[in-house]
Write a protein that holds these residues in place. Structure first.
Motif, PDB file in Angstrom:
ATOM      1  N   UNK A 108       7.026   4.626 -14.560  1.00 12.63           N
ATOM      2  CA  UNK A 108       6.637   5.954 -14.088  1.00 12.63           C
ATOM      3  C   UNK A 108       6.468   5.947 -12.576  1.00 12.63           C
ATOM      4  N   UNK A 109       6.580   7.122 -12.009  1.00 13.11           N
ATOM      5  CA  UNK A 109       6.422   7.291 -10.557  1.00 13.11           C
ATOM      6  C   UNK A 109       5.390   8.384 -10.310  1.00 13.11           C
ATOM      7  N   UNK A 110       4.720   8.357  -9.144  1.00 19.55           N
ATOM      8  CA  UNK A 110       4.920   7.384  -8.065  1.00 19.55           C
ATOM      9  C   UNK A 110       4.380   6.010  -8.428  1.00 19.55           C
ATOM     10  N   UNK A 111       5.025   4.984  -7.872  1.00 20.14           N
ATOM     11  CA  UNK A 111       4.566   3.611  -8.009  1.00 20.14           C
ATOM     12  C   UNK A 111       3.927   3.187  -6.689  1.00 20.14           C
ATOM     13  N   UNK A 112       3.383   1.982  -6.680  1.00 19.23           N
ATOM     14  CA  UNK A 112       2.673   1.498  -5.497  1.00 19.23           C
ATOM     15  C   UNK A 112       3.135   0.082  -5.165  1.00 19.23           C
ATOM     16  N   UNK A 156     -11.757   9.446 -15.430  1.00 16.54           N
ATOM     17  CA  UNK A 156     -10.951  10.126 -14.412  1.00 16.54           C
ATOM     18  C   UNK A 156     -10.108   9.062 -13.706  1.00 16.54           C
ATOM     19  N   UNK A 157      -8.931   9.426 -13.180  1.00 13.41           N
ATOM     20  CA  UNK A 157      -8.041   8.435 -12.569  1.00 13.41           C
ATOM     21  C   UNK A 157      -8.734   7.646 -11.453  1.00 13.41           C
ATOM     22  N   UNK A 158      -8.554   6.339 -11.476  1.00 14.62           N
ATOM     23  CA  UNK A 158      -9.087   5.486 -10.420  1.00 14.62           C
ATOM     24  C   UNK A 158      -8.217   5.584  -9.180  1.00 14.62           C
ATOM     25  N   UNK A 159      -8.832   5.454  -8.016  1.00 16.38           N
ATOM     26  CA  UNK A 159      -8.078   5.489  -6.768  1.00 16.38           C
ATOM     27  C   UNK A 159      -7.129   4.295  -6.690  1.00 16.38           C
ATOM     28  N   UNK A 160      -5.943   4.537  -6.144  1.00 12.98           N
ATOM     29  CA  UNK A 160      -4.924   3.488  -6.067  1.00 12.98           C
ATOM     30  C   UNK A 160      -5.373   2.301  -5.234  1.00 12.98           C
ATOM     31  N   UNK A 161      -6.295   2.516  -4.277  1.00 11.01           N
ATOM     32  CA  UNK A 161      -6.709   1.400  -3.424  1.00 11.01           C
ATOM     33  C   UNK A 161      -7.583   0.387  -4.171  1.00 11.01           C
ATOM     34  N   UNK A 203       0.797  -1.215   0.000  1.00 11.72           N
ATOM     35  CA  UNK A 203       0.000   0.000   0.000  1.00 11.72           C
ATOM     36  C   UNK A 203       0.829   1.264   0.000  1.00 11.72           C
ATOM     37  N   UNK A 204       2.140   1.152   0.275  1.00 12.60           N
ATOM     38  CA  UNK A 204       3.007   2.331   0.296  1.00 12.60           C
ATOM     39  C   UNK A 204       3.208   2.877  -1.120  1.00 12.60           C
ATOM     40  N   UNK A 205       3.414   4.177  -1.187  1.00 11.05           N
ATOM     41  CA  UNK A 205       3.778   4.832  -2.441  1.00 11.05           C
ATOM     42  C   UNK A 205       5.293   4.891  -2.536  1.00 11.05           C
ATOM     43  N   UNK A 206       5.809   4.604  -3.713  1.00 16.42           N
ATOM     44  CA  UNK A 206       7.255   4.532  -3.921  1.00 16.42           C
ATOM     45  C   UNK A 206       7.664   5.587  -4.936  1.00 16.42           C
ATOM     46  N   UNK A 207       8.785   6.256  -4.667  1.00  6.93           N
ATOM     47  CA  UNK A 207       9.318   7.248  -5.588  1.00  6.93           C
ATOM     48  C   UNK A 207      10.654   6.763  -6.154  1.00  6.93           C
TER      49      UNK A 207
END
Length: 456
Positions: A258-262, A363-368, A82-86
C-alpha cells in the motif's frame, strides 16, 4: 544514709508528662490493618515493544538484467530516510537503470515479458491500471499488446525507456518479415510456373499429352509447398511480434502492499557497488510488536486494552491487543525489544524468546515512530466499574472452606466477613460480600501481625 535513700525514692517518683501519657495510652495493636477501598481495579502488564509497519521491504540493489558492466554501480539515489514514497516513484538507479515502485503484495521473482501468463502479470496489470495506464484488450494475467503499451507508457512517465524483451543480437521481427517476403515470392514463382506454358513432348521425350500432365502435376505440387512455407513464415512472424516489445525486469521493480510508503533506512551510496540491501521501506498501518514470557501470555488476550507510550516524543496512544502468537518465537535482536515483567522490563538479547503480542492503536500512529522502542501497558484484567477492593494479604481461607476477610471495629472487636474474590492486580483483589455479610468502604481489615504486638 537515710537521706540518700529518701532522695532516690523521690527521684523515681517524678515522671515526665510524655511518660505519663504513654503509660495511660492503650497497648499497641497486635495486628496490621488497611482500609477497604471502593474503586476500579486494573491488573496491568508492562513491557517493551517496537513500532513496526504491516509490511517491511528490503530493496536489494542488483545489476540490471543482461548488464555486462564489470562493476555495476549505483548511479542515483533520489530518496532519503524519512521520505514518503508513492507508486511509480524511482527509488534509485543502478548503472543508469531505474528501480521503480508499484503496488502489489506478490514480490517480483521473475522477469515479465510479452507472452508471460500468471498472477504476477495480473498484479502488474492492476498496478499499471491504478496509475492510469490501460492494459486492454489483454485478458487478466496475460501479457499481451495492451500490457506492452501500458508498460511503455509507464516507463515513459518515469523518464526512461523500457528494456526490450529480446536480449540477443539481431531483430527477430525483421528477420521473420524477411522470411515472409521470401516465401511470398516463392509462391508467386510457383504459381507462374503452374499457369505458364507446359514443356513440349520433344523436350521431355514423351507424348504431348504425357508432357502436359507431368508439367501440371509438378507445378501444382510446387504451389502447395510454397503456400505451406508462406503459412509457416507468417506464423513465425506472428510469434516474433507477440514476443517483441518491452519487458519488466525483476531487478527494476519493488512491489509494496500500500501507498504512501516510507523510507526507513538508506544503506547504499551513489558510486557504491550494487550488492545487498540498499534501503528499507515500510508500508501499511503501524502496529507495536512486543514479546512476553509464558507466565504473562495467558493473561493477555486479543481485545484487551493497552497504552502505548514513547519516551522519546512524550506521546501516548490508546490501543488494543490484536494478536497473541500460539507458539514461542525468537525476538529480533536488532529490534531492541524486551521481555517485560509487571512493573518493569529487561532487554532482549540475541537468544531472547517469548510470545509475540501485537497492539494496534485506536488512531493511526505518526510515521516518525517507525522503528522506535516504546513502553506498552496492557490491561490484563479490570473490574470495569467501581468495586470493593482489599489488599490480597487481607484474604484468608478457613478450614471450613470459606474465603473471608476480618474487619476490626473501632472498639477493637473483630468479625469475619465471608467474601467472593474477583479481579486481582497490583497486590489488590476485588471482593463481594456473600449474602448476609457486611463490608463497606473505609472498613479496616486485618492484613498481618504487628511485630510490636508480639513477644520477642
Amino acid at each position: 544514709m537515710l537521706t540518700t535513700v529518701g532522695g532516690l525514692g523521690a527521684a523515681l517518683a517524678v515522671k515526665s508528662p510524655a511518660q505519663l501519657a504513654a503509660e495511660a495510652a492503650a497497648p499497641p495493636p497486635d495486628v496490621l490493618t488497611a482500609p477497604v477501598e471502593h474503586r476500579v481495579l486494573r491488573s496491568s502488564i508492562i513491557t517493551r515493544g517496537e513500532v513496526v509497519a504491516d509490511q517491511t521491504v528490503d530493496v536489494v540493489a542488483q545489476a540490471p538484467s543482461g548488464e555486462d558492466a564489470a562493476r555495476p554501480v549505483i548511479t542515483k539515489i533520489p530518496v532519503r530516510a524519512g521520505d514518503t514514497v508513492k507508486a511509480g516513484q524511482v527509488l534509485m538507479e543502478v548503472v543508469g537503470r531505474p528501480v521503480l515502485t508499484l503496488q502489489g503484495s506478490l514480490p517480483a521473482y521473475r522477469d515479465l515479458r510479452p507472452g508471460t501468463v500468471g498472477d504476477d502479470v495480473r498484479q502488474l496489470q492492476q498496478a499499471l491500471q491504478g496509475l492510469g495506464h490501460a492494459t486492454a484488450p489483454d485478458a487478466t494475467g496475460s501479457f499481451g499488446p495492451g500490457t506492452k503499451n501500458a508498460l511503455d507508457s509507464f516507463y515513459d512517465s518515469a523518464g526512461y525507456d523500457p528494456l526490450p524483451a529480446h536480449e540477443g543480437e539481431g531483430d527477430p521481427v525483421a528477420e521473420a518479415k524477411s522470411r515472409v517476403t521470401a516465401a511470398e515470392r516463392a509462391l508467386e514463382d510457383a504459381q507462374d510456373a503452374w499457369t505458364g506454358k507446359p514443356a513440349s513432348a520433344s523436350e521431355t521425350g514423351a507424348s504431348a499429352d504425357e508432357a502436359a500432365a507431368g508439367a501440371g502435376g509438378r507445378s501444382d505440387k510446387a504451389v502447395r509447398r510454397a503456400r505451406e512455407d508462406l503459412a509457416a513464415a507468417r506464423a513465425e512472424l506472428t510469434a516474433a511480434e507477440a514476443a517483441a516489445g518491452p519487458m519488466l525486469p525483476m531487478t527494476e521493480v519493488v512491489f509494496v502492499k500500500s501507498f504512501p510508503a516510507r523510507v526507513d533506512r538508506v544503506a547504499a551510496k551513489v558510486g557504491g557497488e550494487a550488492a545487498g540491501t540498499a534501503m528499507t521501506l515500510s508500508a501499511g498501518k503501524l502496529v507495536v510488536q512486543a514479546y512476553v514470557p509464558e507466565y504473562q501470555k495467558d493473561l493477555i488476550r486479543p481485545g484487551r486494552s493497552a497504552e502505548i507510550y514513547s519516551e522519546v516524543t512524550g506521546r501516548s496512544a490508546k490501543g488494543k491487543v490484536t494478536h497473541v502468537s500460539d507458539t514461542r518465537v525468537t525476538a529480533d535482536p536488532s529490534a531492541g525489544q524486551g521481555l517485560g515483567d509487571e512493573g518493569g522490563s529487561v532487554e532482549a538479547g540475541p537468544e531472547a524468546t517469548g510470545w509475540l503480542v501485537e497492539i494496534t492503536s485506536d488512531s493511526p500512529l505518526n510515521a516518525d515512530l517507525t522503528g522506535q522502542d516504546v513502553r506498552v501497558t496492557v490491561i490484563a484484567a479490570s473490574t470495569g466499574d467501581k468495586a470493593l477492593v482489599v489488599p490480597i494479604t487481607a484474604i484468608s481461607s478457613g478450614a471450613d472452606g470459606r474465603t473471608t476477610v476480618t474487619v476490626v471495629e473501632a472498639d477493637r472487636h473483630r468479625r469475619r466477613v465471608e467474601i467472593r474474590a474477583g479481579t486481582a492486580g497490583d497486590g489488590f483483589v476485588a471482593v463481594t460480600p456473600v449474602t448476609g455479610g457486611s463490608l463497606a468502604e473505609g472498613d479496616q481489615v486485618i492484613t498481618g501481625i504487628s511485630r510490636e504486638g508480639t513477644s520477642p
